[in-house]
Design a protein around this motif. Structure first.
Motif, PDB file in Angstrom:
ATOM      1  N   LYS A   1       0.987  11.524   2.709  1.00  7.38           N
ATOM      2  CA  LYS A   1       0.310  10.231   2.818  1.00  7.38           C
ATOM      3  C   LYS A   1       0.775   9.501   3.712  1.00  7.38           C
ATOM      4  O   LYS A   1       1.475   9.320   4.371  1.00  7.38           O
ATOM      5  N   THR A   2      -0.331   8.403   4.048  1.00  5.09           N
ATOM      6  CA  THR A   2       0.062   7.382   5.213  1.00  5.09           C
ATOM      7  C   THR A   2       1.332   6.603   4.798  1.00  5.09           C
ATOM      8  O   THR A   2       1.694   6.194   3.645  1.00  5.09           O
ATOM      9  N   ASP A   3       2.170   6.345   5.789  1.00  7.68           N
ATOM     10  CA  ASP A   3       3.697   5.800   5.947  1.00  7.68           C
ATOM     11  C   ASP A   3       4.412   6.557   4.897  1.00  7.68           C
ATOM     12  O   ASP A   3       5.670   5.895   4.667  1.00  7.68           O
ATOM     13  N   LEU A   4       4.188   7.818   4.223  1.00  4.25           N
ATOM     14  CA  LEU A   4       5.249   8.423   3.611  1.00  4.25           C
ATOM     15  C   LEU A   4       5.975   9.638   3.979  1.00  4.25           C
ATOM     16  O   LEU A   4       6.615  10.188   3.348  1.00  4.25           O
TER      17      LEU A   4
ATOM     18  N   LEU B   1       0.715  -1.141  -0.030  1.00  2.00           N
ATOM     19  CA  LEU B   1      -0.046  -0.043   0.227  1.00  2.00           C
ATOM     20  C   LEU B   1       0.785   1.305  -0.002  1.00  2.00           C
ATOM     21  O   LEU B   1       0.580   2.150  -0.927  1.00  2.00           O
ATOM     22  N   ALA B   2       1.946   1.146   0.738  1.00  2.00           N
ATOM     23  CA  ALA B   2       2.815   2.455   0.785  1.00  2.00           C
ATOM     24  C   ALA B   2       3.673   2.550  -0.530  1.00  2.00           C
ATOM     25  O   ALA B   2       3.776   3.891  -0.926  1.00  2.00           O
ATOM     26  N   GLY B   3       3.722   1.547  -1.238  1.00  2.00           N
ATOM     27  CA  GLY B   3       4.301   1.566  -2.279  1.00  2.00           C
ATOM     28  C   GLY B   3       3.624   2.156  -3.551  1.00  2.00           C
ATOM     29  O   GLY B   3       3.773   2.952  -4.421  1.00  2.00           O
ATOM     30  N   GLU B   4       2.276   1.607  -3.384  1.00  2.15           N
ATOM     31  CA  GLU B   4       1.211   2.172  -4.339  1.00  2.15           C
ATOM     32  C   GLU B   4       0.805   3.852  -4.129  1.00  2.15           C
ATOM     33  O   GLU B   4       0.756   4.591  -5.067  1.00  2.15           O
ATOM     34  N   ASN B   5       0.700   3.972  -2.834  1.00  2.00           N
ATOM     35  CA  ASN B   5       0.558   5.491  -2.461  1.00  2.00           C
ATOM     36  C   ASN B   5       1.790   6.415  -3.139  1.00  2.00           C
ATOM     37  O   ASN B   5       1.432   7.389  -3.494  1.00  2.00           O
TER      38      ASN B   5
ATOM     39  N   ASP C   1       9.043  16.362  -1.873  1.00  2.00           N
ATOM     40  CA  ASP C   1       8.821  15.454  -2.921  1.00  2.00           C
ATOM     41  C   ASP C   1       7.124  15.412  -2.776  1.00  2.00           C
ATOM     42  O   ASP C   1       6.358  14.792  -1.998  1.00  2.00           O
ATOM     43  N   SER C   2       6.486  15.793  -4.049  1.00  2.00           N
ATOM     44  CA  SER C   2       5.135  15.915  -3.754  1.00  2.00           C
ATOM     45  C   SER C   2       4.614  14.541  -3.878  1.00  2.00           C
ATOM     46  O   SER C   2       3.121  14.521  -3.418  1.00  2.00           O
ATOM     47  N   ARG C   3       5.089  13.313  -4.228  1.00  2.00           N
ATOM     48  CA  ARG C   3       4.600  12.170  -4.436  1.00  2.00           C
ATOM     49  C   ARG C   3       4.225  11.547  -2.984  1.00  2.00           C
ATOM     50  O   ARG C   3       3.346  10.797  -2.581  1.00  2.00           O
ATOM     51  N   ARG C   4       4.632  12.453  -1.901  1.00  3.05           N
ATOM     52  CA  ARG C   4       4.263  12.092  -0.600  1.00  3.05           C
ATOM     53  C   ARG C   4       3.309  12.632  -0.053  1.00  3.05           C
ATOM     54  O   ARG C   4       2.924  12.511   1.123  1.00  3.05           O
ATOM     55  N   PHE C   5       2.443  13.557  -0.712  1.00  5.67           N
ATOM     56  CA  PHE C   5       1.335  14.098  -0.397  1.00  5.67           C
ATOM     57  C   PHE C   5       0.118  13.874  -1.016  1.00  5.67           C
ATOM     58  O   PHE C   5       0.116  13.478  -2.071  1.00  5.67           O
ATOM     59  N   GLU C   6      -0.963  14.137  -0.463  1.00  4.13           N
ATOM     60  CA  GLU C   6      -2.179  14.231  -0.700  1.00  4.13           C
ATOM     61  C   GLU C   6      -3.276  15.357  -0.235  1.00  4.13           C
ATOM     62  O   GLU C   6      -2.892  16.080   0.621  1.00  4.13           O
ATOM     63  N   PRO C   7      -4.399  15.528  -0.992  1.00  2.00           N
ATOM     64  CA  PRO C   7      -5.136  16.677  -0.781  1.00  2.00           C
ATOM     65  C   PRO C   7      -5.711  16.459   0.844  1.00  2.00           C
ATOM     66  O   PRO C   7      -5.818  15.129   1.278  1.00  2.00           O
ATOM     67  N   TYR C   8      -5.675  17.330   1.521  1.00  2.00           N
ATOM     68  CA  TYR C   8      -6.288  17.438   3.013  1.00  2.00           C
ATOM     69  C   TYR C   8      -7.709  17.461   2.935  1.00  2.00           C
ATOM     70  O   TYR C   8      -8.292  18.411   2.232  1.00  2.00           O
ATOM     71  N   SER C   9      -8.585  16.555   3.621  1.00  2.00           N
ATOM     72  CA  SER C   9      -9.653  16.683   3.993  1.00  2.00           C
ATOM     73  C   SER C   9     -10.010  16.674   5.475  1.00  2.00           C
ATOM     74  O   SER C   9      -9.371  15.991   6.249  1.00  2.00           O
TER      75      SER C   9
END
Length: 128
Positions: free
Chosen positions: A59-62, A39-43, A119-127
């Motif tokens: 993102k979780t675990d990143l 899951l961490a790899g996919e995220n 590194d933007s790959r480690r982030f997601e939109p905040y809700s």
């Protein structure tokens, strides 16, 4: 600490590392660990598109930096056309050639607004 004390400490630590067995060598990783790893790899591989002014979070675990804190929102200040990399870190470092392509702003514990590169790959939109 004197240079003699530093040398002694360095020698002691080196000796400890050489003689202490790696307890992780015999660790058995179960299905829960493997699922979390996948899951961490996919995220990590799923890259979000962000806009300046957008609120984001790790993102979780990143999470690989001190700030923002695990669930602390940050604001997108800038998205770089060309990522910045730090070639000075050694290849064993998690920061070695990490593409820093987004600038985020956070409010620190002492109420200062600071910006950092990530590194933007480690982030997601905040809700909320």
């Amino acid at each position: 600490m004197t240079s003699e004390q530093q040398e002694l400490l360095s020698e002691l630590l080196t000796n400890m590392m050489e003689t202490t067995p790696d307890l992780e060598d015999n660790k058995n990783y179960g299905q829960e660990y493997l699922d979390r790893l996948k899951l961490a790899g996919e995220n990590f591989l799923s890259k979000e598109e962000f806009e300046v002014g957008q609120i984001v979070k790790w993102k979780t675990d990143l999470k690989n930096r001190k700030l923002p804190r695990r669930h602390q929102p940050a604001i997108v200040i800038s998205i770089l056309d060309e990522p910045i990399t730090n070639p000075n870190d050694e290849s064993g470092s998690p920061y070695f050639l990490e593409p820093l392509d987004i600038v985020l702003g956070v409010i620190t514990d002492d109420d200062n607004f600071l910006t950092f590169y990530y590194d933007s790959r480690r982030f997601e939109p905040y809700s909320t």
